[in-house]
Design a protein around this motif. Sequence first.
Motif, mmCIF file in Angstrom:
data_model
loop_
_atom_site.group_PDB
_atom_site.id
_atom_site.type_symbol
_atom_site.label_atom_id
_atom_site.label_comp_id
_atom_site.label_asym_id
_atom_site.label_seq_id
_atom_site.Cartn_x
_atom_site.Cartn_y
_atom_site.Cartn_z
ATOM 1 N N ILE A 75 68.296 75.122 67.076
ATOM 2 C CA ILE A 75 67.156 74.497 66.209
ATOM 3 C C ILE A 75 67.765 73.527 64.932
ATOM 4 C CG2 ILE A 75 65.221 75.214 64.504
ATOM 5 C CD1 ILE A 75 65.168 77.729 65.686
ATOM 6 N N LEU A 76 67.020 72.484 64.721
ATOM 7 C CA LEU A 76 67.536 71.560 63.759
ATOM 8 C C LEU A 76 66.154 71.171 63.060
ATOM 9 C CD1 LEU A 76 70.338 70.473 62.898
ATOM 10 C CD2 LEU A 76 69.804 68.483 64.349
ATOM 11 N N PHE A 77 66.190 71.173 61.804
ATOM 12 C CA PHE A 77 65.018 70.920 61.105
ATOM 13 C C PHE A 77 65.342 69.540 60.167
ATOM 14 C CE2 PHE A 77 63.000 70.775 56.564
ATOM 15 C CZ PHE A 77 61.825 70.550 57.099
ATOM 16 N N VAL A 78 64.661 68.568 60.424
ATOM 17 C CA VAL A 78 65.049 67.144 59.799
ATOM 18 C C VAL A 78 63.984 66.959 58.646
ATOM 19 C CG1 VAL A 78 65.277 64.710 60.209
ATOM 20 C CG2 VAL A 78 65.722 66.351 61.905
ATOM 21 N N LEU A 79 64.546 67.110 57.548
ATOM 22 C CA LEU A 79 63.494 66.913 55.918
ATOM 23 C C LEU A 79 63.000 65.572 56.171
ATOM 24 C CD1 LEU A 79 62.483 68.420 53.695
ATOM 25 C CD2 LEU A 79 64.417 67.524 52.567
ATOM 26 N N GLU A 80 63.694 64.710 56.315
ATOM 27 C CA GLU A 80 63.372 63.336 56.261
ATOM 28 C C GLU A 80 61.986 63.005 57.191
ATOM 29 O OE1 GLU A 80 67.654 63.450 55.004
ATOM 30 O OE2 GLU A 80 66.349 64.288 56.557
ATOM 31 N N MET A 81 61.987 63.434 58.230
ATOM 32 C CA MET A 81 61.095 63.170 59.247
ATOM 33 C C MET A 81 59.845 64.373 59.378
ATOM 34 S SD MET A 81 62.306 60.217 60.329
ATOM 35 C CE MET A 81 63.704 59.554 60.636
ATOM 36 N N GLU A 82 60.208 65.350 58.792
ATOM 37 C CA GLU A 82 59.490 66.524 58.966
ATOM 38 C C GLU A 82 59.390 67.097 60.375
ATOM 39 O OE1 GLU A 82 58.201 68.673 56.776
ATOM 40 O OE2 GLU A 82 58.609 67.692 55.080
ATOM 41 N N TRP A 83 60.319 67.074 60.927
ATOM 42 C CA TRP A 83 60.634 67.286 62.451
ATOM 43 C C TRP A 83 61.271 68.702 62.395
ATOM 44 C CZ3 TRP A 83 61.924 62.167 65.084
ATOM 45 C CH2 TRP A 83 60.915 61.349 64.895
ATOM 46 N N VAL A 84 60.837 69.542 63.472
ATOM 47 C CA VAL A 84 61.763 70.472 63.987
ATOM 48 C C VAL A 84 62.050 70.369 65.438
ATOM 49 C CG1 VAL A 84 61.746 73.230 64.460
ATOM 50 C CG2 VAL A 84 60.545 72.072 62.385
ATOM 51 N N THR A 87 66.428 73.305 71.408
ATOM 52 C CA THR A 87 66.676 73.078 72.905
ATOM 53 C C THR A 87 66.632 74.669 73.442
ATOM 54 O OG1 THR A 87 68.957 73.463 72.414
ATOM 55 C CG2 THR A 87 68.460 71.200 72.721
ATOM 56 N N GLY A 88 66.304 74.735 74.583
ATOM 57 C CA GLY A 88 66.136 76.035 75.204
ATOM 58 C C GLY A 88 66.938 76.286 76.398
ATOM 59 N N GLN A 89 66.904 77.600 76.919
ATOM 60 C CA GLN A 89 67.258 77.901 78.213
ATOM 61 C C GLN A 89 66.577 77.573 79.343
ATOM 62 O OE1 GLN A 89 68.033 82.071 78.758
ATOM 63 N NE2 GLN A 89 70.485 81.812 78.645
ATOM 64 N N ASP A 90 65.331 76.870 79.247
ATOM 65 C CA ASP A 90 64.538 76.527 80.026
ATOM 66 C C ASP A 90 64.806 74.866 80.433
ATOM 67 O OD1 ASP A 90 63.548 75.340 77.756
ATOM 68 O OD2 ASP A 90 61.943 75.742 77.780
ATOM 69 N N LYS A 91 66.081 74.313 79.852
ATOM 70 C CA LYS A 91 66.527 73.103 80.150
ATOM 71 C C LYS A 91 65.577 72.032 79.596
ATOM 72 C CE LYS A 91 68.602 74.269 84.707
ATOM 73 N NZ LYS A 91 68.269 73.789 86.068
ATOM 74 N N ASN A 92 64.918 72.392 78.562
ATOM 75 C CA ASN A 92 64.084 71.423 77.741
ATOM 76 C C ASN A 92 64.448 71.108 76.136
ATOM 77 O OD1 ASN A 92 62.151 70.552 79.470
ATOM 78 N ND2 ASN A 92 61.048 72.653 79.725
ATOM 79 N N PHE A 93 64.564 69.888 75.879
ATOM 80 C CA PHE A 93 64.433 69.665 74.390
ATOM 81 C C PHE A 93 63.188 69.032 73.903
ATOM 82 C CE2 PHE A 93 64.432 66.031 71.637
ATOM 83 C CZ PHE A 93 65.024 66.287 70.471
ATOM 84 N N THR A 94 62.787 69.711 72.866
ATOM 85 C CA THR A 94 61.266 69.543 72.253
ATOM 86 C C THR A 94 61.529 69.109 70.840
ATOM 87 O OG1 THR A 94 61.014 71.823 71.923
ATOM 88 C CG2 THR A 94 60.298 70.866 73.887
ATOM 89 N N TRP A 95 60.477 68.417 70.356
ATOM 90 C CA TRP A 95 60.466 68.439 68.857
ATOM 91 C C TRP A 95 59.084 68.464 68.236
ATOM 92 C CZ3 TRP A 95 60.680 64.224 72.087
ATOM 93 C CH2 TRP A 95 60.033 62.962 71.657
ATOM 94 N N HIS A 96 58.919 69.093 67.031
ATOM 95 C CA HIS A 96 57.309 69.374 66.552
ATOM 96 C C HIS A 96 57.285 68.797 65.255
ATOM 97 C CE1 HIS A 96 57.643 72.457 69.949
ATOM 98 N NE2 HIS A 96 56.456 72.586 69.526
ATOM 99 N N CYS A 97 56.118 68.636 64.871
ATOM 100 C CA CYS A 97 55.822 68.306 63.425
ATOM 101 C C CYS A 97 55.748 69.459 62.594
ATOM 102 C CB CYS A 97 54.506 67.529 63.329
ATOM 103 S SG CYS A 97 53.976 67.022 61.722
ATOM 104 N N SER A 98 56.556 69.555 61.601
ATOM 105 C CA SER A 98 56.567 70.971 60.906
ATOM 106 C C SER A 98 55.299 70.758 60.001
ATOM 107 C CB SER A 98 57.991 70.826 59.931
ATOM 108 O OG SER A 98 58.126 69.697 59.117
ATOM 109 N N GLU A 99 54.770 69.803 59.539
ATOM 110 C CA GLU A 99 53.684 69.940 58.764
ATOM 111 C C GLU A 99 52.356 70.384 59.794
ATOM 112 O OE1 GLU A 99 53.262 65.821 57.411
ATOM 113 O OE2 GLU A 99 54.166 66.549 55.345
ATOM 114 N N SER A 100 52.028 69.900 60.856
ATOM 115 C CA SER A 100 50.775 70.224 61.591
ATOM 116 C C SER A 100 51.144 71.315 62.608
ATOM 117 C CB SER A 100 50.506 68.959 62.392
ATOM 118 O OG SER A 100 51.213 68.701 63.348
ATOM 119 N N GLY A 101 52.484 71.577 63.006
ATOM 120 C CA GLY A 101 52.947 72.251 64.052
ATOM 121 C C GLY A 101 52.532 71.894 65.310
ATOM 122 N N GLN A 102 52.297 70.602 65.584
ATOM 123 C CA GLN A 102 51.905 69.952 66.788
ATOM 124 C C GLN A 102 53.337 69.544 67.370
ATOM 125 O OE1 GLN A 102 49.832 66.548 66.473
ATOM 126 N NE2 GLN A 102 49.632 65.933 68.634
#
Length: 355
Positions: A75-84, A87-102
Motif C-alpha cells: 500500500i502507498l498513500f500519496v498525500l499530494e494526489m489523495e490517492w491510495v 498491489t495484490g496477490q491477484d496480479k492487479n495494481f489498483t489506485w483509489h481516491c482517498s476522499e471519495s473511496g472510488q
Amino acid sequence: RTVRVWLKRDSGQYWPSIYHAMPSPCSCMSFNPETRRLSIGLDNGTISEFILSEDYNKMTLVKNYQAHQSRVMMILFVLEMEWVLSTGQDKNFTWHCSESGQRLGGYRTSAGACGLQFDVETRHVFVGDHSGQVTILKLEQESCSLVTTFKGHTGGVTALCWDPIQRVLFSGSSDHSIIMWDIGGRKGTAIELQGHNDKVQSLSYAHHTRQLISCGADGGIVVWNMDVERQETPEWLDSDSCQKCDQPFFWNFKQMWDSKKIGLRQHHCRKCGKAVCGKCSSKRSSIPLMGFEFKVRVCDSCHESITDEERAPTATFHDSKHNIVHVHFDATRGWLLTSGTDKVIKLWDMTPVVS
C-alpha cells in the motif's frame, strides 16, 4: 489479526496504547504522519483506512476499499494526489481516491507484485513482481498507460526504492541481488549490487548522504555508499572454447576430437565477462565498484590488474540477528526499524553509519 500502536513511556520502554482486532489477518500497512492516516491491507483483499488521534491513543475507522480479490501485498498513500495505491496477490495494481473511496483504475501485472513506488512529479508508478520484472506506468486521474518494463533479475522482485532527486530506482530480489536503474540519466545503465546471502527484503535510501540501506532474510543490514563512480557489470560472452587458453568446452565435440582433449566446464570472469575455464580463473577477488563486495570468480589476468584501492569496500555490513521481513527507515532521526520472523521488533540508531 491485530494492529498495535506502541508509545514510548517515561521509563524509556515501549508499550502498546492501542490494541485493535481486524476481521482478517493484516498483510501490509502505510502510515502518513502528517494526516495520521493509517491504511491497512488485509488477506481478504480489503484496505481499511483509520485516522489516529493526536495522542495516538485512539484509531477511528474511516472507510474500507474493496481493492483486490486476494491478499493485499503493498500500500502507498500519496498525500499530494489523495490517492491510495496498492498491489495484490491477484496480479492487479489498483489506485483509489482517498476522499471519495472510488476506484480510479487498475493494471494487471504479469505476476503478483511485492514492490511499489511512486514519483509525484511525473506521476510514474513502479511495480515489481514475482517474475523479476519492473513495470513503469504513467497514471492520469482515471487511466494509466504502460511506459516500459525492466527485466534484470533472475528471481522475483521483493523490494523497490525510488530516489526522486537523482531519479534512480533500486530493486531488490529473491536472487540476493540489488539493481540500480538509472532512469533520470536516460543512459539505460543498470548497476548490480551483491551483498546478501539470501533474498533482499527491504530497501531504504538516505537522500542527504546518498546511502542505500538494504536488509535481507539472512539478517544482514548493508549500508551502501552510492556517492562513488560505480561500473556496470559486463555481459557474459558466449564461446565454444576458453577465451584465454583456447581449451574446448565440453559441448564442443569437433575441437575435442581434433585436439584429442577432454572438454572443460565453462565459467565467466565477473570483471571482463569472458568465457574461461577453471584453470584460467582460479583466483577470486572482490570488485566493490562493480557491486561485488564478496569475492567472486575473475580470470587470472583481471585478478592481476585489480589494485588494492579498487578492492576497498564501498559498503558496511551489520548483523540484525533475526530474519528480517519488514523495514522502515526514518531519515530525519536516522532510526531504522526492523521486524522479523521471530515476532520481534528492533529499533536501530543508524547515525554512526548513515552520516
